[in-house]
Design an enzyme around this catalytic site. Structure first.
Site, PDB file in Angstrom:
ATOM      1  N   GLU A  34      10.954  -1.757   8.340  1.00 49.23           N
ATOM      2  CA  GLU A  34      11.057  -0.493   7.601  1.00 49.23           C
ATOM      3  C   GLU A  34      12.523  -0.122   7.381  1.00 49.23           C
ATOM      4  O   GLU A  34      13.341  -0.229   8.296  1.00 49.23           O
ATOM      5  CB  GLU A  34      10.338   0.608   8.386  1.00 49.23           C
ATOM      6  N   ASP A  37      14.619  -3.289   3.460  1.00 53.14           N
ATOM      7  CA  ASP A  37      14.594  -4.076   2.205  1.00 53.14           C
ATOM      8  C   ASP A  37      15.910  -3.934   1.446  1.00 53.14           C
ATOM      9  O   ASP A  37      16.413  -4.897   0.877  1.00 53.14           O
ATOM     10  CB  ASP A  37      13.372  -3.750   1.325  1.00 53.14           C
ATOM     11  N   GLY A 130       3.573   7.806   1.498  1.00 54.17           N
ATOM     12  CA  GLY A 130       4.179   6.613   2.097  1.00 54.17           C
ATOM     13  C   GLY A 130       3.416   5.339   1.779  1.00 54.17           C
ATOM     14  O   GLY A 130       3.650   4.303   2.383  1.00 54.17           O
ATOM     15  N   SER A 132       3.244   4.117  -1.429  1.00 52.47           N
ATOM     16  CA  SER A 132       3.788   3.592  -2.680  1.00 52.47           C
ATOM     17  C   SER A 132       2.951   3.917  -3.906  1.00 52.47           C
ATOM     18  O   SER A 132       2.678   3.045  -4.733  1.00 52.47           O
ATOM     19  CB  SER A 132       3.971   2.075  -2.612  1.00 52.47           C
ATOM     20  N   SER A 133       2.596   5.182  -4.010  1.00 50.61           N
ATOM     21  CA  SER A 133       1.875   5.568  -5.220  1.00 50.61           C
ATOM     22  C   SER A 133       2.766   5.352  -6.454  1.00 50.61           C
ATOM     23  O   SER A 133       2.284   4.911  -7.488  1.00 50.61           O
ATOM     24  CB  SER A 133       1.426   7.026  -5.131  1.00 50.61           C
ATOM     25  N   SER A 134       4.071   5.589  -6.332  1.00 50.03           N
ATOM     26  CA  SER A 134       4.949   5.425  -7.504  1.00 50.03           C
ATOM     27  C   SER A 134       5.001   3.972  -7.953  1.00 50.03           C
ATOM     28  O   SER A 134       4.894   3.687  -9.150  1.00 50.03           O
ATOM     29  CB  SER A 134       6.390   5.838  -7.197  1.00 50.03           C
ATOM     30  N   ASP A 178       8.139  -2.176  -2.293  1.00 56.78           N
ATOM     31  CA  ASP A 178       6.899  -1.564  -2.776  1.00 56.78           C
ATOM     32  C   ASP A 178       6.402  -2.235  -4.056  1.00 56.78           C
ATOM     33  O   ASP A 178       5.217  -2.545  -4.189  1.00 56.78           O
ATOM     34  CB  ASP A 178       7.119  -0.064  -3.056  1.00 56.78           C
TER      35      ASP A 178
HETATM   36  C1  GLA Z   1      10.301   3.363   0.304  1.00 55.19           C
HETATM   37  C2  GLA Z   1      11.091   2.467  -0.650  1.00 55.19           C
HETATM   38  C3  GLA Z   1      11.097   1.017  -0.162  1.00 55.19           C
HETATM   39  C4  GLA Z   1      11.520   0.912   1.300  1.00 55.19           C
HETATM   40  C5  GLA Z   1      10.744   1.935   2.155  1.00 55.19           C
HETATM   41  C6  GLA Z   1      11.243   1.978   3.572  1.00 55.19           C
HETATM   42  O1  GLA Z   1       8.941   3.026   0.287  1.00 55.19           O
HETATM   43  O2  GLA Z   1      10.542   2.529  -1.950  1.00 55.19           O
HETATM   44  O3  GLA Z   1      11.930   0.245  -0.984  1.00 55.19           O
HETATM   45  O4  GLA Z   1      12.895   1.080   1.433  1.00 55.19           O
HETATM   46  O5  GLA Z   1      10.803   3.239   1.625  1.00 55.19           O
HETATM   47  O6  GLA Z   1      11.060   0.752   4.195  1.00 55.19           O
END
Ligand code: GLA
Length: 390
Positions: A34, A37, A130, A132-134, A178
């Protein structure tokens, strides 16, 4: 299925015919790695069985017309209005429409053919949770435009273009995890991505283990600012450590031992953020070996350690995520539990003994509700296939 019927019906009412296609792009959950990336680290997400669905057809007009069913809102844009984030009638483009408009912008930057579309979309990935809806919205529109544009790009390339949309058009400096997970998901598999080389492989979910997602029902606030700050702290750490180790390009290149030697030269806050990243990359490297050896117990312990580090060093937890994680870790059958995604609210991810996952989910929801007075959503999730046309 319900969502698909719903968007198809609304499309028919709005545009007078059935949609030509439906695109689907999943959300994701991250098991380990986490906030690494954007530091060239390794991540271990899975696409989940919740997704954004877009019903669409070519528009035959210069502008695209979109209906966001969950938000009960509509918007239009064209290549001419995209740079000013406005609509053809000069009104401001609503925030939610920045994601699809950003995707069009990113594709136009590549000189790709991007026909105007009529689209109706809905998602069962909760926003700001958290998961990743976007990215799932971005990838669903990527698929829509790919299928009408007469070109095909590899999934990783689509993910990179969606990330560019989010970085440069929406203005969130996110990493690639994501969009990658949404684009490249594989049924029943975790995905292990090297964010530097972009090489990846699928890894089977440990045998007899289930992923349980627990939504605290608390939504993130002010995340893009906090997120961009964390990222800036990591860049600052690299700049300062380069004085002693000029060859490093990112925190990926710094071992825990090296970091311990030079951490004293960093401002306290920068040192905390960077320590999380360096140690978390170490955990993901261990995780790979543990998963190959089928050692789910020790893998789960790494998830727990990751949570502590996100709380104490990266400081992206909140009281509700703490309650959800603590309760989960006290329940029978929990290998590991931690917050997932950017943090500040949203969901935890739990790796749980498969046979008792249903009772685990029930107890977790009950105890969390008792303790916080909030109504959580806790469910077993299966890794799913990445974005595509239905
Ligand atoms: C968000 C970002 C990802 C990653 C996470 C944390 O989801 O979009 O790229 O950095 O936070 O791991």
């Amino acid at each position: 299925m319900q969502l698909i019927d719903r968007i198809s019906n609304i499309f028919h009412e709005k545009f007078g015919h059935t949609p030509m296609h439906i695109a689907r792009a999943p959300g994701r959950v991250n098991l380990l790695g986490e906030h690494v990336d954007y530091n060239d680290g390794f991540v271990l997400p899975a696409a989940i069985d919740r997704a954004t669905y877009v019903a669409f057809s070519p528009a035959g007009t210069p502008h695209s017309s979109l209906v966001a069913v969950n938000l009960r809102n509509e918007a239009s844009f064209s290549p001419q209005t995209i740079p000013s984030k406005t609509q053809p009638d000069s009104r401001r483009l609503p925030d939610w429409a920045h994601y699809p408009a950003g995707v069009m912008w990113s594709l136009l930057e590549e000189q790709l053919v991007v026909p105007a579309i009529n689209a109706v979309y809905a998602s069962d990935v909760p926003r700001g949770s958290g998961l990743s809806s976007s990215a799932s919205v971005e990838m669903a529109f990527m698929i829509a435009w790919q299928s009408l544009g007469g070109w095909t790009l590899p999934s990783m390339q689509l993910a990179l273009l969606a990330q560019k949309a989010e970085n440069r058009y929406v203005g969130v400096n996110c990493g690639i995890m994501d969009q990658f997970a949404s684009a490249c998901g594989v049924n029943d598999q975790l995905l292990l991505l090297d964010c530097r080389s972009l090489e990846w492989q699928s890894v089977p979910l440990p045998e007899h283990a289930s992923i349980v997602i627990a939504d605290t029902s608390v939504r993130r606030k002010l995340t893009s600012g906090e997120y961009n700050n964390r990222r800036a702290a990591c860049e600052e750490a690299v700049r300062l450590i380069q004085k002693d180790l000029p060859e490093i390009k990112s925190l990926r290149d710094v071992s825990v031992d090296e970091f311990n030697r030079f951490a004293g030269n960093l401002p306290d806050e920068v040192a905390k953020r960077a320590r999380h990243v360096v140690e978390e990359i170490g955990r993901t490297i261990q995780a790979r070996a543990l998963l190959e050896a089928g050692d789910v117990q020790r893998f789960g312990r790494l998830m727990n350690e990751c949570h502590v580090s996100l709380r104490d060093l990266y400081e992206v937890s909140c009281p509700e995520l703490e309650a959800m994680t603590r309760i989960a870790q006290s329940l029978d059958g929990c290998y590991g539990a931690r917050l997932t995604g950017a943090g500040f609210g949203g969901c935890t991810v739990n790796l749980v003994v498969q046979e008792i996952a249903p009772s685990f989910a029930e107890s977790l929801a009950k105890q969390y509700a008792l303790e916080t007075g909030l109504r959580p959503q806790v469910y077993i999730s299966r890794p799913s296939q990445g974005a595509g046309l239905l």
